[in-house]
Design an enzyme around this catalytic site. Structure first.
Site, PDB file in Angstrom:
ATOM      1  N   HIS A  23       0.876  -1.173   0.000  1.00 50.58           N
ATOM      2  CA  HIS A  23       0.000   0.000   0.000  1.00 50.58           C
ATOM      3  C   HIS A  23       0.915   1.224   0.000  1.00 50.58           C
ATOM      4  O   HIS A  23       1.997   1.183   0.584  1.00 50.58           O
ATOM      5  CB  HIS A  23      -0.827  -0.063   1.284  1.00 50.58           C
ATOM      6  N   ASP A  44       2.738  -4.497   8.181  1.00 46.35           N
ATOM      7  CA  ASP A  44       1.542  -3.704   7.948  1.00 46.35           C
ATOM      8  C   ASP A  44       0.350  -4.662   7.979  1.00 46.35           C
ATOM      9  O   ASP A  44       0.105  -5.402   7.032  1.00 46.35           O
ATOM     10  CB  ASP A  44       1.667  -3.007   6.584  1.00 46.35           C
ATOM     11  N   GLN A  97      -5.031  -5.160   6.937  1.00 45.80           N
ATOM     12  CA  GLN A  97      -6.118  -6.044   6.483  1.00 45.80           C
ATOM     13  C   GLN A  97      -6.322  -7.255   7.407  1.00 45.80           C
ATOM     14  O   GLN A  97      -7.094  -8.148   7.082  1.00 45.80           O
ATOM     15  CB  GLN A  97      -5.817  -6.551   5.052  1.00 45.80           C
ATOM     16  N   LYS A 102     -11.127  -0.751   9.814  1.00 47.91           N
ATOM     17  CA  LYS A 102     -11.285  -1.921   8.947  1.00 47.91           C
ATOM     18  C   LYS A 102     -11.740  -3.135   9.753  1.00 47.91           C
ATOM     19  O   LYS A 102     -11.809  -4.239   9.230  1.00 47.91           O
ATOM     20  CB  LYS A 102      -9.981  -2.202   8.202  1.00 47.91           C
ATOM     21  N   CYS A 117      -4.571   2.285  -4.113  1.00 45.78           N
ATOM     22  CA  CYS A 117      -3.434   2.728  -3.289  1.00 45.78           C
ATOM     23  C   CYS A 117      -2.218   1.832  -3.471  1.00 45.78           C
ATOM     24  O   CYS A 117      -1.431   1.634  -2.537  1.00 45.78           O
ATOM     25  CB  CYS A 117      -3.780   2.775  -1.795  1.00 45.78           C
TER      26      CYS A 117
HETATM   27  C1  PLP Z   1      -5.935   0.483   4.532  1.00 47.29           C
HETATM   28  C2  PLP Z   1      -4.522   0.081   4.464  1.00 47.29           C
HETATM   29  C3  PLP Z   1      -3.504   0.923   4.913  1.00 47.29           C
HETATM   30  C4  PLP Z   1      -3.761   2.308   5.416  1.00 47.29           C
HETATM   31  O1  PLP Z   1      -4.619   2.316   6.508  1.00 47.29           O
HETATM   32  P1  PLP Z   1      -5.189   3.725   7.064  1.00 47.29           P
HETATM   33  O2  PLP Z   1      -6.258   3.318   7.984  1.00 47.29           O
HETATM   34  O3  PLP Z   1      -5.700   4.454   5.847  1.00 47.29           O
HETATM   35  O4  PLP Z   1      -4.059   4.427   7.710  1.00 47.29           O
HETATM   36  C5  PLP Z   1      -2.212   0.455   4.861  1.00 47.29           C
HETATM   37  N1  PLP Z   1      -1.932  -0.764   4.407  1.00 47.29           N
HETATM   38  C6  PLP Z   1      -2.890  -1.614   3.959  1.00 47.29           C
HETATM   39  C7  PLP Z   1      -2.504  -2.983   3.506  1.00 47.29           C
HETATM   40  C8  PLP Z   1      -4.216  -1.219   3.970  1.00 47.29           C
HETATM   41  O5  PLP Z   1      -5.157  -2.048   3.553  1.00 47.29           O
END
Ligand code: PLP
Length: 411
Positions: free
Chosen positions: A124, A201, A204, A227, A368
């Site tokens: 992302h 990260d 998800q 999320k 993104c």
């Molecule tokens: C949504 C997402 C982000 C960013 O999350 P925010 O809540 O917008 O800060 C980063 N990495 C992944 C894989 C995402 O799905």
């Protein structure tokens, strides 16, 4: 598996699902961008402002004390949710993006010219740009792990790149485009052998996998509340205590200090050292309600149901003539409920607009992840992503709507 009745009961907890979109019932399939919120979460927000709104950690009055307790309770709830050792390892941030920026910024003094940072081409943007900027500032080198056509990470790239020069490896746990679960444990173990730190990260992940940061032995883990049925504007950075202690604060001001004089300022202990200013108190407290919601349903139940939806949707969608599914030729056990695709030569925005007109919310565009779009040589994709309130009937409706879109656009 959940019965249809049980899913209906769960759906009834989401008021927004009763909305009509251009007179069609809402079919919400953009859950990888953000999930809808159950009544419990919506009520927690009202309850916070109605019964305990005040600033925390400062005034020792009744309300402040109550709100402080609630915030610290949620911190502890999150600690348990991800199996962290100490509550002080849970830092509240605006979300996954801010958490990654925090680490990239706090690591600055540890990165020197010629050092290396490893990420992958599926990341992302929020797990690309902060590292790019850091590398530029310090003269460090960004190494990018590529993928195979099926969307799997090329671990041979990683093995080739990792060395004593690697300062940090930053990698997503589940891709927000392909839904593939990456082998992060393997990457963490290997990186540690070379003395590199690993940030995962996990945006998800919560409510998709049962997360155990100690078992992963990960150094930093980040995700957002929105999320996982919680509010926007709040998330966490998990970090190992010993490492966080060594890092510099990210922002400066109230709450993060111990003593301030014009000669010298000393910083608070963890986690407050990284929480300058008044935090999103409401967001934190309401997030607690979202965690309760997830725990009531059970992560393994959510996981199982979403997998059923995924299997069914892949089967239906792949029968459409001219559809191109990305990252689907792999073992379904390493996929979460995300499917990205294109239809013939149609532009994803055109398909997305027709779906929208039929009441279906999907994500279209670069998602993104422009470098990943470049890999597949497309300008964008259509992404459907499932949640606990989606149904098999909705997938049938999506299927029919895609056929309709093709008919209209391919005249
Ligand atoms: C949504 C997402 C982000 C960013 O999350 P925010 O809540 O917008 O800060 C980063 N990495 C992944 C894989 C995402 O799905």
């Amino acid at each position: 598996m959940f019965s249809e009745k049980k899913i209906q009961e769960i759906r009834n907890q989401f008021p927004i699902l009763k909305e009509k979109i251009y007179s069609y019932p809402l079919i919400y399939m953009d859950n990888a961008a953000t999930t809808q919120k159950p009544v419990k979460v919506i009520q927690a927000s009202q309850n916070y402002y109605s019964t305990m709104n005040s600033n925390i950690h400062r005034g020792l009055h009744y309300l402040s004390h109550k709100a402080t307790l609630c915030v610290e309770n949620v911190r502890n709830k999150i600690r348990k949710f991800i199996h962290a050792r100490h509550s002080s390892e849970i830092i509240f941030t605006k979300g996954a993006t801010e958490s990654i920026n925090l680490i990239a910024s706090s690591m600055e003094s540890f990165v020197k010219k010629g050092d290396e940072i490893i990420i992958s081409c599926i990341e992302h943007h929020s797990n690309i740009v902060p590292w790019q900027i850091l590398c530029k500032k310090k003269g460090a080198i960004l190494k990018i792990i590529s993928i195979y056509e099926n969307g799997f990470l090329k671990l041979t790239d990683f093995e080739f790149f990792i060395s004593e020069k690697t300062k940090i490896v930053s990698i997503s746990h589940i891709s927000n485009v392909l839904g593939i679960v990456n082998p992060v444990k393997y990457i963490i173990d290997k990186a540690h052998k070379y003395g590199a730190l690993v940030l995962v990260d996990g945006a998800q992940v919560p409510s998709n996998l049962d997360l155990d940061v100690q078992d992963l032995n990960v150094d930093f883990y980040v995700f957002s509340a929105h999320k996982m049925y919680g509010p926007t504007g709040i998330g966490i950075l998990y970090g190992k205590e010993k490492i966080l202690e060594k890092l510099n604060p990210y922002q400066f001001g109230g709450e993060m200090i111990k003593n301030v004089s014009f000669d010298k300022t000393t910083y608070s202990d963890l986690p407050f050292k990284f929480e300058a200013g008044t935090p999103n108190i409401e967001g934190i407290i309401v997030w607690g309600a979202a965690i309760d919601f997830v725990k009531e349903i059970g992560i393994s139940n959510i996981q199982y149901y979403k997998k059923e939806l995924l299997i069914y949707a892949v089967k239906r969608l792949s029968s459409i003539d001219g559809i191109q599914l990305y990252g689907n030729s792999i073992d379904i056990s390493v996929k979460s409920g995300i499917i990205s695709f294109n239809l013939d030569e149609l532009h994803c925005f055109d398909v997305g607009s027709i779906l929208d007109r039929l009441g279906i919310a999907v994500r279209t565009g670069h998602l993104c992840a422009q470098p990943l779009m470049n890999f597949f040589k497309v300008s964008g994709m259509i992404r459907v992503s499932f949640s606990i309130y989606n149904t098999f009937q909705e997938i049938n409706y999506l299927f029919e709507s895609l056929l309709k879109a093709k008919k209209i656009l391919l005249k």
